[in-house]
Scaffold this motif. Structure first.
Motif, mmCIF file in Angstrom:
data_model
loop_
_atom_site.group_PDB
_atom_site.id
_atom_site.type_symbol
_atom_site.label_atom_id
_atom_site.label_comp_id
_atom_site.label_asym_id
_atom_site.label_seq_id
_atom_site.Cartn_x
_atom_site.Cartn_y
_atom_site.Cartn_z
ATOM 1 N N SER A 210 6.937 -40.214 60.075
ATOM 2 C CA SER A 210 7.373 -41.552 59.675
ATOM 3 C C SER A 210 7.696 -41.610 58.191
ATOM 4 O O SER A 210 6.958 -41.119 57.355
ATOM 5 N N ALA A 211 8.839 -42.227 57.897
ATOM 6 C CA ALA A 211 9.333 -42.424 56.525
ATOM 7 C C ALA A 211 9.796 -41.125 55.867
ATOM 8 O O ALA A 211 9.896 -41.043 54.669
ATOM 9 N N THR A 212 10.091 -40.094 56.679
ATOM 10 C CA THR A 212 10.655 -38.872 56.118
ATOM 11 C C THR A 212 12.173 -38.965 56.153
ATOM 12 O O THR A 212 12.747 -39.156 57.217
ATOM 13 N N PRO A 213 12.849 -38.844 55.026
ATOM 14 C CA PRO A 213 14.306 -38.961 55.016
ATOM 15 C C PRO A 213 14.977 -37.808 55.757
ATOM 16 O O PRO A 213 14.388 -36.754 55.965
ATOM 17 N N VAL A 214 16.219 -38.050 56.143
ATOM 18 C CA VAL A 214 16.996 -37.020 56.811
ATOM 19 C C VAL A 214 17.071 -35.775 55.920
ATOM 20 O O VAL A 214 17.351 -35.866 54.733
ATOM 21 N N ASN A 215 16.837 -34.608 56.524
ATOM 22 C CA ASN A 215 16.741 -33.369 55.732
ATOM 23 C C ASN A 215 18.039 -32.986 55.035
ATOM 24 O O ASN A 215 18.017 -32.260 54.048
ATOM 25 N N LEU A 216 19.172 -33.427 55.569
ATOM 26 C CA LEU A 216 20.457 -33.036 55.002
ATOM 27 C C LEU A 216 20.827 -33.838 53.752
ATOM 28 O O LEU A 216 21.870 -33.602 53.155
ATOM 29 N N VAL A 217 19.972 -34.789 53.370
ATOM 30 C CA VAL A 217 20.232 -35.584 52.168
ATOM 31 C C VAL A 217 19.639 -34.877 50.949
ATOM 32 O O VAL A 217 18.454 -34.571 50.904
ATOM 33 N N THR A 218 20.465 -34.635 49.941
ATOM 34 C CA THR A 218 19.988 -34.106 48.662
ATOM 35 C C THR A 218 19.665 -35.297 47.755
ATOM 36 O O THR A 218 20.524 -36.132 47.491
ATOM 37 N N GLN A 219 18.408 -35.364 47.296
ATOM 38 C CA GLN A 219 17.976 -36.515 46.497
ATOM 39 C C GLN A 219 17.787 -36.133 45.032
ATOM 40 O O GLN A 219 17.211 -35.093 44.731
ATOM 41 N N LYS A 220 18.263 -37.003 44.149
ATOM 42 C CA LYS A 220 18.028 -36.810 42.719
ATOM 43 C C LYS A 220 17.879 -38.182 42.064
ATOM 44 O O LYS A 220 18.324 -39.204 42.612
ATOM 45 N N ALA A 221 17.255 -38.198 40.893
ATOM 46 C CA ALA A 221 17.031 -39.459 40.189
ATOM 47 C C ALA A 221 17.254 -39.268 38.693
ATOM 48 O O ALA A 221 16.905 -38.220 38.131
ATOM 49 N N TYR A 222 17.838 -40.278 38.066
ATOM 50 C CA TYR A 222 18.073 -40.264 36.621
ATOM 51 C C TYR A 222 17.195 -41.305 35.931
ATOM 52 O O TYR A 222 17.052 -42.427 36.431
ATOM 53 N N LYS A 223 16.641 -40.916 34.810
ATOM 54 C CA LYS A 223 15.860 -41.836 33.992
ATOM 55 C C LYS A 223 16.837 -42.601 33.082
ATOM 56 O O LYS A 223 17.484 -42.005 32.216
ATOM 57 N N VAL A 224 16.961 -43.916 33.304
ATOM 58 C CA VAL A 224 17.948 -44.739 32.604
ATOM 59 C C VAL A 224 17.240 -45.921 31.947
ATOM 60 O O VAL A 224 16.458 -46.608 32.613
ATOM 61 N N PRO A 225 17.474 -46.180 30.653
ATOM 62 C CA PRO A 225 16.678 -47.201 29.960
ATOM 63 C C PRO A 225 16.962 -48.649 30.338
ATOM 64 O O PRO A 225 16.083 -49.495 30.242
ATOM 65 N N ASN A 226 18.200 -48.949 30.775
ATOM 66 C CA ASN A 226 18.525 -50.369 30.982
ATOM 67 C C ASN A 226 19.777 -50.541 31.842
ATOM 68 O O ASN A 226 20.449 -49.573 32.219
ATOM 69 N N TYR A 227 20.076 -51.807 32.103
ATOM 70 C CA TYR A 227 21.181 -52.200 32.991
ATOM 71 C C TYR A 227 22.532 -51.699 32.491
ATOM 72 O O TYR A 227 23.310 -51.108 33.238
ATOM 73 N N ARG A 228 22.830 -51.906 31.219
ATOM 74 C CA ARG A 228 24.140 -51.520 30.693
ATOM 75 C C ARG A 228 24.336 -49.999 30.682
ATOM 76 O O ARG A 228 25.439 -49.498 30.921
ATOM 77 N N THR A 229 23.266 -49.263 30.432
ATOM 78 C CA THR A 229 23.368 -47.798 30.498
ATOM 79 C C THR A 229 23.548 -47.341 31.946
ATOM 80 O O THR A 229 24.241 -46.346 32.215
ATOM 81 N N LYS A 230 22.942 -48.067 32.874
ATOM 82 C CA LYS A 230 23.172 -47.764 34.295
ATOM 83 C C LYS A 230 24.658 -47.885 34.628
ATOM 84 O O LYS A 230 25.224 -47.044 35.335
ATOM 85 N N LEU A 231 25.297 -48.934 34.122
ATOM 86 C CA LEU A 231 26.732 -49.121 34.361
ATOM 87 C C LEU A 231 27.535 -47.961 33.788
ATOM 88 O O LEU A 231 28.485 -47.475 34.415
ATOM 89 N N ASN A 232 27.149 -47.501 32.602
ATOM 90 C CA ASN A 232 27.843 -46.364 31.978
ATOM 91 C C ASN A 232 27.684 -45.090 32.814
ATOM 92 O O ASN A 232 28.617 -44.295 32.939
ATOM 93 N N LEU A 233 26.475 -44.899 33.373
ATOM 94 C CA LEU A 233 26.233 -43.721 34.213
ATOM 95 C C LEU A 233 27.061 -43.796 35.502
ATOM 96 O O LEU A 233 27.636 -42.793 35.940
ATOM 97 N N ILE A 234 27.119 -44.990 36.094
ATOM 98 C CA ILE A 234 27.922 -45.177 37.314
ATOM 99 C C ILE A 234 29.385 -44.816 37.046
ATOM 100 O O ILE A 234 30.029 -44.101 37.825
ATOM 101 N N LYS A 235 29.911 -45.328 35.941
ATOM 102 C CA LYS A 235 31.310 -45.040 35.586
ATOM 103 C C LYS A 235 31.526 -43.531 35.447
ATOM 104 O O LYS A 235 32.516 -42.991 35.921
ATOM 105 N N TYR A 236 30.576 -42.860 34.785
ATOM 106 C CA TYR A 236 30.672 -41.412 34.573
ATOM 107 C C TYR A 236 30.677 -40.660 35.912
ATOM 108 O O TYR A 236 31.494 -39.764 36.138
ATOM 109 N N LEU A 237 29.761 -41.021 36.808
ATOM 110 C CA LEU A 237 29.659 -40.340 38.099
ATOM 111 C C LEU A 237 30.914 -40.527 38.939
ATOM 112 O O LEU A 237 31.421 -39.586 39.550
ATOM 113 N N LEU A 238 31.424 -41.757 38.963
ATOM 114 C CA LEU A 238 32.566 -42.071 39.822
ATOM 115 C C LEU A 238 33.875 -41.479 39.316
ATOM 116 O O LEU A 238 34.877 -41.483 40.039
ATOM 117 N N ASP A 239 33.879 -40.971 38.092
ATOM 118 C CA ASP A 239 35.076 -40.298 37.568
ATOM 119 C C ASP A 239 35.417 -39.043 38.372
ATOM 120 O O ASP A 239 36.564 -38.614 38.414
#
Length: 441
Positions: A210-239
Motif C-alpha cells: 500500500s502506497a508504493t508508487p509505480v516502479n517505472l516512475v523515476t522520482q526526484k526533488a529540488y530544494k527551492v526557496p520560494n514561489y518565484r524561484t519555483k516558477l523560474n525552475l519550471i521555465k528552465y525545465l520546460l525549455d
C-alpha cells in the motif's frame, strides 16, 4: 508463469477489442484479479493508478454479462468524479466494440434529464458518481433491483470527498445479494472500515505494498526557496521540449494554477491548458481530451480536477506544490508511467515542505534525495509575506513534534504588564483632566 488473456478466459469479443487496442499482455493486477472476480468472490483490490486495475475488473464483469438482458443495469460502477466516470465509460466503449452490451456514464454538473435519456432505453452496465445515481433513482428513471455486481472505484478518494453518506444511502437500495468489488490506491484504516461496512466477507488483493508508487516512475526533488524561484525552475525545465513532451503540473490551489499558467503561457512552447474547480465542466473535459490526444503539451491542475485522467504517454509529472494529503502524492505520480511506459516525477520542495516531504518518503518507503537547483535557474529572494508564512508553518510542525515548543511567533507575557497597562491608562486620564482644568481657567 504469466497467463495470456485467452488463458484468463476473457470473452472472445473482448479479446478482439484488446488485439485492436494493442493490449497483448495482462498486467500483474489483471493476472491476479480476473480469475478471482470471474469466480464471483467479493474483492478488495489495492492498486495504484496506472496499473491496469480498471480493465482488471471490467474484463471479467463484461465476460460474465455476455449479452444484453432486460432494461435495468446489472453492473453499477461508482466513481468519485465526472472525469473518472467519463474515462471508465470510454474504457467500456473500447472493450465492447464487438459486443452488444449497453452502457452509459452519468455524473453531476449537467441536467439529469440528459442522463435519463441515456438510461431509459435499457442498460447493462452503468458508471456513475454517487450523487447523480441517486438523482436518477429518485426521479424514478433508474431501477436498481437487478444489480448483481457493485464496484466502488477509487474508494480512498470517495472518502476524501465526503461521499460516505451517499454510499450508505445507495447501500440501502441496491440488492444485498451481489458481488462487491472495491478498489483503492491505499489500504488505510478508513478503507478497511468501509470494506467491513459494505462487504460481509472479502478477499484482499494487494499487487504492491500500500502506497508504493509505480516502479517505472523515476522520482526526484529540488530544494527551492520560494514561489518565484519555483516558477523560474519550471521555465528552465520546460525549455527541454524533446524530453518534456507531455507534462502535468500539480498545484495546491486554483490561484497557484492561474499564476503558473500565466508564466508558462508566455515562456514555454506548446499548447497549455488549466484545470480547477472554477472552470466549466465542458472546458475541463475538453482540456483532458485534448491532452490525451497529444494536442496539449502542458496541463496545470489541482488534485480533484485531475482524478480519473488516464493518459498513457505522460512524460513528466511536476509537483509545483507538495500535497498535504500524502496519499495524493501517490495518485499524482501515478499519472505518468502508465500502461508499461516509463515516466518522471519531479517535486519542488520549499523550506516549509521539508517536514512533509520526510513523511511522504516514509509512506512510500523510499528515500529521495533533495537536489540543488541547476546553476542556470535564477534564485529570487523570498518576499517578506511568504517568508513569514513559511516560518509559521515550520513553527506549527515543531509544535506537533514537540508540544512544549513555544515557537518564534509565541508572544511571551511579561510580569507586571497588566499592572503597567493600568497605571499608564490612569496616568493618561489624569493628564487629560489637568489639561481640561487649565483650559477652564
Amino acid at each position: 508463469m504469466n497467463k495470456t488473456f485467452e488463458q484468463l478466459k476473457v470473452a472472445k469479443s473482448i479479446l478482439k477489442s484488446l488485439d485492436e487496442i494493442g493490449f497483448n499482455e495482462p498486467t500483474p493486477i489483471q493476472q491476479k484479479a480476473i480469475p478471482r472476480i470471474s469466480s464471483g468472490v467479493n474483492l478488495v483490490g489495492v492498486a495504484q493508478t496506472g496499473t491496469g486495475k480498471t480493465a482488471a475488473y471490467l474484463m471479467p464483469l463484461l465476460t460474465r454479462l455476455q449479452k444484453p438482458k432486460g432494461n435495468d443495469p446489472r453492473v453499477v460502477i461508482l466513481v468519485p468524479t465526472r472525469e473518472l466516470a467519463i474515462q471508465v465509460g470510454e474504457d467500456i466503449a473500447e472493450l465492447t466494440t464487438y459486443s452488444d452490451l449497453r452502457h452509459a456514464a452519468v455524473f453531476g454538473g449537467i441536467g439529469w434529464t440528459k442522463h435519463a435519456e441515456l438510461v431509459e432505453p435499457g442498460i447493462d452496465i452503468l458508471v456513475a458518481t454517487p450523487g447523480r445515481l441517486w438523482d436518477l433513482y429518485q426521479a424514478g428513471v433508474l431501477r436498481l433491483k437487478k444489480v448483481k455486481h457493485l464496484v466502488i472505484d477509487e474508494a480512498d478518494r470517495m472518502l476524501d470527498m465526503g461521499f460516505m453518506p451517499q454510499l450508505r444511502q445507495l447501500q440501502e437500495i441496491i440488492p444485498p445479494r451481489r458481488q462487491n468489488l472495491l478498489f483503492s490506491a491505499t489500504f488505510s484504516e478508513a478503507i478497511e472500515k468501509l470494506a467491513e461496512e459494505f462487504i460481509d466477507y472479502y478477499e484482499k488483493l494487494e499487487v504492491a505494498p500500500s502506497a508504493t508508487p509505480v516502479n517505472l516512475v523515476t522520482q526526484k526533488a529540488y530544494k527551492v526557496p520560494n514561489y518565484r524561484t519555483k516558477l523560474n525552475l519550471i521555465k528552465y525545465l520546460l525549455d527541454d521540449e524533446e524530453k518534456f513532451t507531455r507534462v502535468v503540473i500539480f498545484v495546491k490551489t486554483k490561484e497557484h494554477a492561474e499564476g503558473v499558467f500565466k508564466v508558462i503561457q508566455r515562456k514555454a512552447e506548446g499548447e497549455k491548458r488549466i484545470l480547477h474547480s472554477n472552470k466549466a465542466q465542458n472546458s475541463r473535459i475538453n482540456s483532458i481530451q485534448a491532452f490525451k490526444k497529444g494536442e496539449v503539451r502542458i496541463l496545470i491542475t489541482t488534485d480533484v480536477s485531475a482524478r480519473g485522467m488516464d493518459v498513457s504517454q505522460v512524460s513528466h509529472v511536476i509537483n509545483f506544490d507538495l500535497p498535504r494529503d500524502y496519499d495524493d502524492y501517490v495518485h499524482r505520480i501515478g499519472r505518468t508511467a502508465r500502461a508499461g511506459n516509463k515516466g518522471d516525477a519531479i517535486t519542488l520542495i520549499d523550506p516549509s515542505d521539508e517536514w512533509h516531504w520526510k513523511k511522504i518518503q516514509k509512506l512510500i518507503r523510499k528515500d529521495i534525495k533533495l537536489l540543488s537547483l541547476p546553476t542556470e535557474v535564477e534564485v529570487v529572494e523570498t518576499e517578506f509575506a511568504e517568508n513569514q508564512d513559511q516560518l509559521r508553518e515550520i513553527d506549527r510542525q515543531r509544535k506537533i513534534d514537540d508540544p512544549t515548543y513555544q515557537g518564534a511567533f509565541h508572544q511571551k507575557k511579561r510580569k507586571g504588564s497588566a499592572k503597567r497597562s493600568f497605571n499608564d491608562k490612569f496616568s493618561r486620564t489624569k493628564e487629560r483632566q489637568k489639561r481640561k482644568k487649565r483650559r477652564r481657567l
